[in-house]
Structure formats: structure tokens, C-alpha cells
Design a protein around this motif. Structure first.
Motif, PDB file in Angstrom:
ATOM      1  N   ALA A  82      -4.090  36.502 -11.446  1.00 31.99           N
ATOM      2  CA  ALA A  82      -3.463  36.106 -12.601  1.00 31.99           C
ATOM      3  C   ALA A  82      -2.000  36.430 -12.258  1.00 31.99           C
ATOM      4  O   ALA A  82      -1.442  35.726 -12.942  1.00 31.99           O
ATOM      5  N   ARG A  83      -1.555  37.458 -11.526  1.00 32.91           N
ATOM      6  CA  ARG A  83      -0.146  37.728 -11.299  1.00 32.91           C
ATOM      7  C   ARG A  83       0.741  36.423 -10.735  1.00 32.91           C
ATOM      8  O   ARG A  83       1.757  36.152 -10.809  1.00 32.91           O
ATOM      9  N   ALA A 115      -2.877  43.075 -15.635  1.00 33.69           N
ATOM     10  CA  ALA A 115      -1.976  42.605 -14.542  1.00 33.69           C
ATOM     11  C   ALA A 115      -0.735  43.516 -14.934  1.00 33.69           C
ATOM     12  O   ALA A 115      -0.079  43.907 -13.896  1.00 33.69           O
ATOM     13  N   ASP A 116      -0.426  43.779 -15.992  1.00 41.30           N
ATOM     14  CA  ASP A 116       0.764  44.440 -16.454  1.00 41.30           C
ATOM     15  C   ASP A 116       0.507  46.032 -16.375  1.00 41.30           C
ATOM     16  O   ASP A 116       1.318  46.882 -16.943  1.00 41.30           O
ATOM     17  N   VAL A 125      -8.300  35.903 -21.397  1.00 36.73           N
ATOM     18  CA  VAL A 125      -7.030  35.867 -20.687  1.00 36.73           C
ATOM     19  C   VAL A 125      -6.271  36.761 -21.094  1.00 36.73           C
ATOM     20  O   VAL A 125      -5.315  37.535 -20.063  1.00 36.73           O
ATOM     21  N   ARG A 126      -6.046  37.528 -22.407  1.00 38.30           N
ATOM     22  CA  ARG A 126      -4.957  38.527 -22.694  1.00 38.30           C
ATOM     23  C   ARG A 126      -5.414  39.777 -22.232  1.00 38.30           C
ATOM     24  O   ARG A 126      -4.577  40.331 -21.646  1.00 38.30           O
ATOM     25  N   ASP A 147      -4.426  39.412 -18.231  1.00 39.35           N
ATOM     26  CA  ASP A 147      -3.104  39.458 -18.082  1.00 39.35           C
ATOM     27  C   ASP A 147      -2.208  40.914 -18.533  1.00 39.35           C
ATOM     28  O   ASP A 147      -1.465  41.374 -17.905  1.00 39.35           O
ATOM     29  N   ARG A 189      -5.814  28.167 -17.788  1.00 34.20           N
ATOM     30  CA  ARG A 189      -5.246  29.323 -16.913  1.00 34.20           C
ATOM     31  C   ARG A 189      -6.428  30.144 -16.403  1.00 34.20           C
ATOM     32  O   ARG A 189      -6.343  30.422 -15.133  1.00 34.20           O
TER      33      ARG A 189
END
Length: 392
Positions: free
Chosen positions: A71-72, A49-50, A42-43, A46, A17
Motif C-alpha cells: 500500500a505504501r 500504513a500510517d 482501503v481506508r 492505508d 487500488r
């Protein structure tokens, strides 16, 4: 697709990713992996991104926003790995048995992982490999030298690594392929696509007979910065880098400088001093690079103890094999005209009796001939000493 000596699948997915999110060789990402690990990195991206996570350390807000945006938009890593498997591509990560340990010398700039197309084991091939790189807009001389080095190294059991570009890179790959040897193309795009497009057949041949590797996920495109960053992988993967033709501003020189920085051998093939396309190589040679002219000289530098290039010397003339006393008498004879025994004895620093003995020895070997009381060189000997006819 899982590599040999598999690392945990969650870790492989995280690294796959990240190849969609982070540009190759970006050192802040390398520090994150070292400090937090790939899964946690990565967590956090992501989660950001939220809207649920603060930026990771050491990155400007604008750059972080760009990473979050990528990432989105990035597809799930499972999709990339499935697409790779369909194309015969595997994703090799640090920790896999196939991972070349010398890439770790890049520190935080080492690849997140490598997408590999082809059957051979990358780690085993990298142990005995040499990079041959150079100008895209090279001369015929550059093509000949690139192909000759590629073939010569392959015939000696070395893997030829290059970038798959036009010019010297292509010549080196073709030389190795023509010698039914091993070659690796390191691309600045996804390994499932050919760049440049004109090299589609060549890249396919390399994949069939050798390996095509890259840091970018399937389908990704090259950019100018990715070509430059790709060069660090070529340098780190190999024992040394040979540059064949490069102007002052050349990516090939960047590969050699990376090699020097990593403690690898940097080598250059000289060209005409009037050639602008060799100017960068000559500048490299004036500093820390080593001059090489063929595969044997490259192997002498990068190979094991005792893998020496043959001694280079000019042709051996028959007069070189004469005993010193006979050679002195022969040297006393002029190119034109005759000399008496007494004159030759004085010139050779010997007695007349010794000189007579040497003269008859030289006559039996075809060096001199007698004319009355005088002695002179034979026509054959005059031609061997003065091949252009420039008798003084």
C-alpha cells in the motif's frame, strides 16, 4: 475510466487500488469486501500504513505487513485509471452493467475487478462463451485440434476464451480470429502488455477483434501463482472448459477442475494413449469430464436444447439398403466360388422359387452374376465387402 452503468467513483477507485495491493483470488480480501466494503477496507489498510490502524481480521502478521508495504508503494488509483484510459483499457467492477454475473460464483475468490481492453461488452460475450485450453508444449495434433475447435465454435456464434499462452491457447485464439469470430484472452499480467512477448501481435489482434482481460493493473507482471489463479476466471467466465492435450501436471487441468467445482461443463479431447501430453486429459475423462472431438459436440453439451451434434455413423453400403429377404440370399453367397439355387435356398431359409426371384433382383442391382447353374458375387461386391483384399 468509468464503466457503463457506473458504480460510485469512490468505490471504483478503492477497488482499483486494491488490485495493486491484494493478489488475485485471495479469499480473506473477499471477506473484507463483503463485511466492510471496498472503501472501508482501503481506508484501514492505508491507515495501517500510517501506523494508525490494527490489522484486518483473518490474516497473519507477516501477510498483513506485506499488504501494508504494498500500500505504501502503490501509485494512486487515479494514475492507474488514467494510464488505462490512454491504452484503451477500462476497469469493470461488480455492480457495473458490464460485469459478468457468473464471476460471482467464485464467492470470496471472485476478482476485485477486471481491466478490459477491447470494444465489445464483456458481460454479453461471456453469456455464450466456451474455454479452450491446453498444453503449451503441445504436439501438431494439439495445435490442429485447438485451431479447429476455435474456428468451429466461432462459426457457430460462440466466444472462444483462453489464456493467450503458447500452444493450444494460441491455436484456439487463432482459429477463432481466422473465422472472423469472437475471442477473449484472459491474462495473468496487465492487459497493456503482452505475455509471452512472442505473442505481442496475437494479443493485439485479439484486442482489435475481441477482448483482452485481466485482474492485474496496467504494467503489472505475471508470476507462476498468478497463472494458476487466472484459470479460475477462465472457468467461471464460460459455460464450459475444453482441455486439448495436458500432462498430469498441467494448469489446463486446473481450469477444468475449477469448471467442475463451479458446476460448469468439463470436456476433454482424447489423444493417443501413448502420448504423455494427453495423459492428464485421459485421467480427466476417466472421472467426470465428457469426451468431445469437435465444436458440434461441445455446443451440444453447453448450448441450448436442440443444438445437437450430427449423428455419427460409418458409411452406408448399398447392401445395407436391401430388403431383408434379398439380404439373406446375398449373405448366403461365399466370397469365392459359386452356389446353386438349392444351396442358396437352404442357406437363406427360403424356397427355391423365392431364392431365384431374389437372385435376379440382386443381379439387376450389380451384386451377383450367374455362371451356368451357379451364382457368385461380382468383383465389385467382393471389393466392397473385403476392401483390403483379405478374402477368406
Amino acid at each position: 475510466m468509468t464503466g457503463a452503468g457506473a458504480i460510485p467513483e469512490q468505490l471504483r477507485l478503492a477497488r482499483a487500488r486494491l488490485t495493486r495491493i491484494v493478489e488475485p483470488g485471495w479469499e480473506p480480501a473477499g471477506r473484507w469486501l463483503r463485511e466492510f466494503g471496498a472503501v472501508e477496507t482501503v481506508r484501514r489498510i492505508d491507515a495501517a500504513a500510517d501506523g494508525d490502524e490494527e490489522p484486518l481480521p483473518g490474516v497473519r502478521a507477516e501477510r498483513w505487513a506485506g499488504l501494508v508495504g504494498r500500500a505504501r508503494e502503490a501509485p494512486p488509483p487515479e494514475r492507474d485509471l488514467a494510464r488505462a484510459e490512454e491504452c484503451g483499457v477500462r476497469f469493470v467492477c461488480p455492480g457495473d452493467a458490464e460485469w459478468p454475473g457468473q464471476l460471482d460464483d467464485l464467492g470470496d475468490a471472485k476478482p476485485l475487478g477486471l481491466w478490459v481492453r477491447g470494444g465489445p461488452n464483456l458481460r454479453m460475450w461471456a453469456l455464450r462463451s466456451v474455454a479452450v485450453v491446453g498444453a503449451r508444449a503441445c504436439t501438431d495434433y494439439g495445435v490442429r485440434m485447438g485451431a479447429s475447435l476455435g474456428a468451429g465454435l466461432a462459426e457457430r456464434g460462440w466466444v472462444v476464451v483462453s489464456g493467450g499462452a503458447y500452444g493450444v491457447d494460441a491455436a484456439a485464439h487463432r482459429g477463432a480470429l481466422g473465422a472472423t469470430g469472437a475471442t477473449v484472452a484472459v491474462l495473468a499480467c496487465g492487459v497493456d502488455r503482452a505475455y509471452p512477448r512472442g505473442h505481442a501481435q496475437l494479443i493485439d489482434r485479439v484486442a482489435e477483434q475481441g477482448l483482452v482481460v485481466g485482474e492485474l493493473p496496467p504494467g503489472d507482471h505475471p508470476t507462476p501463482s498468478r497463472f494458476i489463479l487466472r484459470n479460475r476466471v477462465i472457468a467461471a467466465l464460460t459455460r464450459g472448459t475444453v482441455v486439448v492435450e495436458a500432462a498430469y501436471r498441467s494448469g489446463a487441468l486446473g481450469t477444468a477442475r475449477w469448471a467442475q467445482r463451479l458446476g460448469r461443463h468439463a470436456m476433454g479431447v482424447p489423444g493417443p494413449v501413448t502420448s504423455s501430453v494427453s495423459a492428464g486429459v485421459h485421467e480427466l475423462l476417466r472421472k467426470e469430464a465428457v469426451l468431445v472431438t469437435d465444436a458440434a459436440e461441445v455446443v451440444e453439451l453447453v448450448g441450448e436444447m436442440g443444438e445437437l451434434a450430427p449423428e455419427r455413423r460409418g458409411p452406408v453400403l448399398s447392401r445395407d439398403l436391401l430388403a431383408p429377404a434379398a439380404a439373406r440370399v446375398l449373405a448366403a453367397l461365399p466370397a469365392r466360388g459359386t452356389r446353386t439355387v438349392a444351396e442358396l435356398a437352404r442357406g437363406a431359409g427360403a424356397t427355391e422359387d423365392e431364392t431365384i426371384g431374389r437372385l435376379y433382383e440382386l443381379r439387376s442391382l450389380g451384386f451377383v452374376e450367374r455362371h451356368g447353374d451357379g451364382w457368385q458375387l461380382t468383383r465389385q461386391e467382393i471389393r466392397s465387402v473385403f476392401p483390403e483384399g483379405g478374402v477368406p
